[in-house]
Design a protein around this motif. Structure first.
Motif, PDB file in Angstrom:
ATOM      1  N   PRO A   3     -13.654  10.234  -6.381  1.00  0.00           N
ATOM      2  CA  PRO A   3     -14.006   8.850  -6.721  1.00  0.00           C
ATOM      3  C   PRO A   3     -15.382   8.473  -6.188  1.00  0.00           C
ATOM      4  CG  PRO A   3     -11.753   8.982  -5.887  1.00  0.00           C
ATOM      5  CD  PRO A   3     -12.377  10.316  -5.637  1.00  0.00           C
ATOM      6  N   ALA A   4     -16.203   7.882  -7.055  1.00  0.00           N
ATOM      7  CA  ALA A   4     -17.559   7.502  -6.678  1.00  0.00           C
ATOM      8  C   ALA A   4     -17.805   5.997  -6.821  1.00  0.00           C
ATOM      9  CB  ALA A   4     -18.573   8.260  -7.511  1.00  0.00           C
ATOM     10  N   ALA A   5     -17.061   5.329  -7.716  1.00  0.00           N
ATOM     11  CA  ALA A   5     -17.257   3.886  -7.918  1.00  0.00           C
ATOM     12  C   ALA A   5     -16.041   3.313  -8.625  1.00  0.00           C
ATOM     13  CB  ALA A   5     -18.513   3.615  -8.745  1.00  0.00           C
ATOM     14  N   PRO A  25     -20.920  -2.347 -10.756  1.00  0.00           N
ATOM     15  CA  PRO A  25     -19.863  -1.585 -10.088  1.00  0.00           C
ATOM     16  C   PRO A  25     -19.947  -1.670  -8.555  1.00  0.00           C
ATOM     17  CG  PRO A  25     -21.053  -0.261 -11.720  1.00  0.00           C
ATOM     18  CD  PRO A  25     -21.856  -1.491 -11.496  1.00  0.00           C
ATOM     19  N   VAL A  26     -18.811  -1.346  -7.928  1.00  0.00           N
ATOM     20  CA  VAL A  26     -18.746  -1.235  -6.474  1.00  0.00           C
ATOM     21  C   VAL A  26     -18.755   0.256  -6.149  1.00  0.00           C
ATOM     22  CG1 VAL A  26     -17.393  -1.722  -4.411  1.00  0.00           C
ATOM     23  CG2 VAL A  26     -17.437  -3.375  -6.296  1.00  0.00           C
ATOM     24  N   TRP A  27     -19.788   0.672  -5.448  1.00  0.00           N
ATOM     25  CA  TRP A  27     -19.976   2.094  -5.193  1.00  0.00           C
ATOM     26  C   TRP A  27     -19.272   2.534  -3.911  1.00  0.00           C
ATOM     27  CZ3 TRP A  27     -21.850   5.573  -8.549  1.00  0.00           C
ATOM     28  CH2 TRP A  27     -22.477   5.051  -9.693  1.00  0.00           C
ATOM     29  N   LEU A  28     -18.606   3.691  -3.997  1.00  0.00           N
ATOM     30  CA  LEU A  28     -17.943   4.289  -2.847  1.00  0.00           C
ATOM     31  C   LEU A  28     -18.843   5.321  -2.186  1.00  0.00           C
ATOM     32  CD1 LEU A  28     -14.514   4.932  -4.644  1.00  0.00           C
ATOM     33  CD2 LEU A  28     -15.316   2.835  -3.532  1.00  0.00           C
ATOM     34  N   VAL A  29     -19.934   5.678  -2.885  1.00  0.00           N
ATOM     35  CA  VAL A  29     -20.940   6.614  -2.379  1.00  0.00           C
ATOM     36  C   VAL A  29     -22.307   5.969  -2.590  1.00  0.00           C
ATOM     37  CG1 VAL A  29     -19.537   8.662  -2.829  1.00  0.00           C
ATOM     38  CG2 VAL A  29     -21.056   7.780  -4.618  1.00  0.00           C
ATOM     39  N   GLU A  30     -23.369   6.640  -2.159  1.00  0.00           N
ATOM     40  CA  GLU A  30     -24.705   6.079  -2.334  1.00  0.00           C
ATOM     41  C   GLU A  30     -25.033   5.934  -3.825  1.00  0.00           C
ATOM     42  OE1 GLU A  30     -29.418   7.057  -1.377  1.00  0.00           O
ATOM     43  OE2 GLU A  30     -27.847   8.445  -0.744  1.00  0.00           O
ATOM     44  N   PRO A  31     -25.424   4.738  -4.276  1.00  0.00           N
ATOM     45  CA  PRO A  31     -25.729   4.529  -5.705  1.00  0.00           C
ATOM     46  C   PRO A  31     -27.151   4.970  -6.050  1.00  0.00           C
ATOM     47  CG  PRO A  31     -25.896   2.452  -4.542  1.00  0.00           C
ATOM     48  CD  PRO A  31     -25.459   3.465  -3.516  1.00  0.00           C
ATOM     49  N   THR A  32     -27.361   6.250  -6.181  1.00  0.00           N
ATOM     50  CA  THR A  32     -28.681   6.730  -6.575  1.00  0.00           C
ATOM     51  C   THR A  32     -28.965   6.345  -8.019  1.00  0.00           C
ATOM     52  OG1 THR A  32     -27.822   8.845  -7.366  1.00  0.00           O
ATOM     53  CG2 THR A  32     -28.426   8.726  -5.029  1.00  0.00           C
ATOM     54  N   ALA A  33     -30.228   6.437  -8.408  1.00  0.00           N
ATOM     55  CA  ALA A  33     -30.588   6.126  -9.789  1.00  0.00           C
ATOM     56  C   ALA A  33     -29.846   7.028 -10.763  1.00  0.00           C
ATOM     57  CB  ALA A  33     -32.097   6.273  -9.964  1.00  0.00           C
ATOM     58  N   GLN A  34     -29.676   8.303 -10.405  1.00  0.00           N
ATOM     59  CA  GLN A  34     -28.985   9.256 -11.282  1.00  0.00           C
ATOM     60  C   GLN A  34     -27.516   8.892 -11.446  1.00  0.00           C
ATOM     61  OE1 GLN A  34     -30.928  10.070  -8.662  1.00  0.00           O
ATOM     62  NE2 GLN A  34     -32.734  10.815  -9.793  1.00  0.00           N
ATOM     63  N   ARG A  35     -26.887   8.497 -10.349  1.00  0.00           N
ATOM     64  CA  ARG A  35     -25.474   8.116 -10.422  1.00  0.00           C
ATOM     65  C   ARG A  35     -25.286   6.849 -11.250  1.00  0.00           C
ATOM     66  NH1 ARG A  35     -24.325   9.707  -4.188  1.00  0.00           N
ATOM     67  NH2 ARG A  35     -23.105  11.620  -4.569  1.00  0.00           N
ATOM     68  N   HIS A  77     -24.580  -4.734 -12.551  1.00  0.00           N
ATOM     69  CA  HIS A  77     -25.603  -4.709 -11.512  1.00  0.00           C
ATOM     70  C   HIS A  77     -26.085  -3.286 -11.273  1.00  0.00           C
ATOM     71  CE1 HIS A  77     -25.169  -8.932  -9.928  1.00  0.00           C
ATOM     72  NE2 HIS A  77     -24.122  -8.832 -10.732  1.00  0.00           N
ATOM     73  N   ALA A  78     -27.373  -3.158 -10.965  1.00  0.00           N
ATOM     74  CA  ALA A  78     -27.964  -1.855 -10.684  1.00  0.00           C
ATOM     75  C   ALA A  78     -29.156  -2.032  -9.760  1.00  0.00           C
ATOM     76  CB  ALA A  78     -28.392  -1.157 -11.977  1.00  0.00           C
ATOM     77  N   LEU A  79     -29.272  -1.130  -8.804  1.00  0.00           N
ATOM     78  CA  LEU A  79     -30.399  -1.183  -7.868  1.00  0.00           C
ATOM     79  C   LEU A  79     -31.695  -0.713  -8.503  1.00  0.00           C
ATOM     80  CD1 LEU A  79     -28.839   0.167  -4.535  1.00  0.00           C
ATOM     81  CD2 LEU A  79     -29.933  -2.059  -4.844  1.00  0.00           C
TER      82      LEU A  79
END
Length: 346
Positions: free
Chosen positions: A52-54, A76-86, A111-113
């Motif tokens: 699970p990642a998000a 989304p709510v991220w469970l791992v680091e939200p990199t641009a690729q992810r 939402h996106a960083l």
């Protein structure tokens, strides 16, 4: 990489240990159910190689003319680091899934960083990429000492004014809220925005309940000067909406209000208080609020702003053009009305 539907129990299990934004929590579905043109659509889990990642909760929104889109507010709510690729990979999976299961959705707002070619600035509404979050996971004395000097000074001045009182009025009825709403309308006229009808906020209070939706009010000799609706979930609080009248400014009523909110939440074990938005180079419209909010916390926190992700780009572009034409026509009509009024008064 995969994206799959999950039930509420699985969703909560995957997000265990995180402070879910309340709009991404299962309780928010009750509010979606009573807002006209909106309903809960579903919850999804995003996995990378089976891990699970998000997680993301989506509401379906029906716009004017019948077009539809999905809104993942604060997700989304991220469970791992939200990199641009992810982030991009999740969006690709989501867009492909929607084209297969329900091609009526024109776009998804989420939402996106990181900026990306598949994201567009939101066609309407307010978003931000910076906010002010007060750390409440410390003593009341430490919270107060960490404020800017002007914040501490304003609170001390307000505390000396014996005509001012701050109380929690959670659970107020429609008649009591009408008094607060009058101040909200006054604030909107002063700041140039139009609030939702009072029913929207009453529905929020009713459906979320006193555990999640709290109301605090500053009064002078019984009259409302300022108030705040605060949303609480998983040990995190968000200043959702509020208002203050002209008299409140000189009395520092809003400063006293937020200090009371922070003390109350801290005593209950809430760990953070998000003042919901600060100005930035990308979103300068909120800059006027930054000075007030940073009285309570000097540091500004970078957050993921909202974006529109077209699922059907041609249809989305047509909507943007239609909205632009509507805004132009509205501006022309207002200009004409203003000129007519000026001639009549001449």
């Amino acid at each position: 990489m995969s994206l799959r539907p999950v039930d509420d129990a699985t969703y909560r299990e995957l997000a265990a240990g995180l402070a879910l934004p309340i709009e991404q929590a299962p309780v928010w579905a009750a509010f979606d159910a009573v807002v006209a043109g909106r309903s809960h659509w579903g919850r999804l889990a995003y996995e990378e190689d089976g891990v699970p990642a998000a997680v993301v909760s989506l509401a379906e929104v029906r716009g004017p003319g019948g077009f539809r889109y999905l809104w993942a507010k604060n997700g989304p709510v991220w469970l791992v680091e939200p990199t641009a690729q992810r982030e991009a990979a999740l969006r690709r999976e989501l867009a492909e899934r929607l084209r297969q299961v329900d091609p009526r959705f024109v776009f998804v707002r989420l939402h996106a960083l990181h900026e990306a070619p598949d994201l567009r600035p939101v066609m309407q509404g307010i978003t931000y990429d910076r906010t002010v979050i007060v750390d409440l996971d410390r003593s009341e004395e430490d919270v107060f000492a960490a404020m800017k000097q002007q914040g501490r000074r304003a609170i001390r001045k307000a505390m000396k004014d014996e005509s001012l009182t701050v109380t929690e009025e959670t659970g107020l009825d429609e008649a009591a809220f009408a008094e607060l709403y009058e101040v909200f309308v006054e604030t909107g006229e002063r700041e140039g925005f139009g609030p939702h009808p009072a029913r929207r906020y009453l529905d929020m209070l009713t459906t979320l309940g006193p555990e999640h939706a709290r109301v605090f009010v500053t009064r002078r000799d019984g009259r409302v000067l300022a108030w705040a609706l605060v949303l609480v979930n998983d040990g995190a609080a968000l200043y959702s909406v509020g208002a203050s009248n002209a008299e409140a400014r000189s009395a520092y009523a809003a400063d006293l209000l937020h200090w009371h909110v922070m003390k109350t939440l801290l005593a209950e074990g809430v760990r953070s208080y998000d003042l919901a938005g600060a100005g930035s180079e990308r979103f300068p419209g909120l800059s006027g609020l930054t000075q007030f909010k940073t009285k309570f916390e000097k540091e500004i926190t970078e957050v993921a702003p909202a974006w529109d992700m077209p699922v059907h780009p041609l249809a989305y572009d047509a909507l943007v053009r239609a909205l632009g034409a509507k805004r132009w026509a509205t501006a022309q009509a207002r200009g004409l009305l203003s000129r007519v009024r000026s001639r009549r008064s001449a």
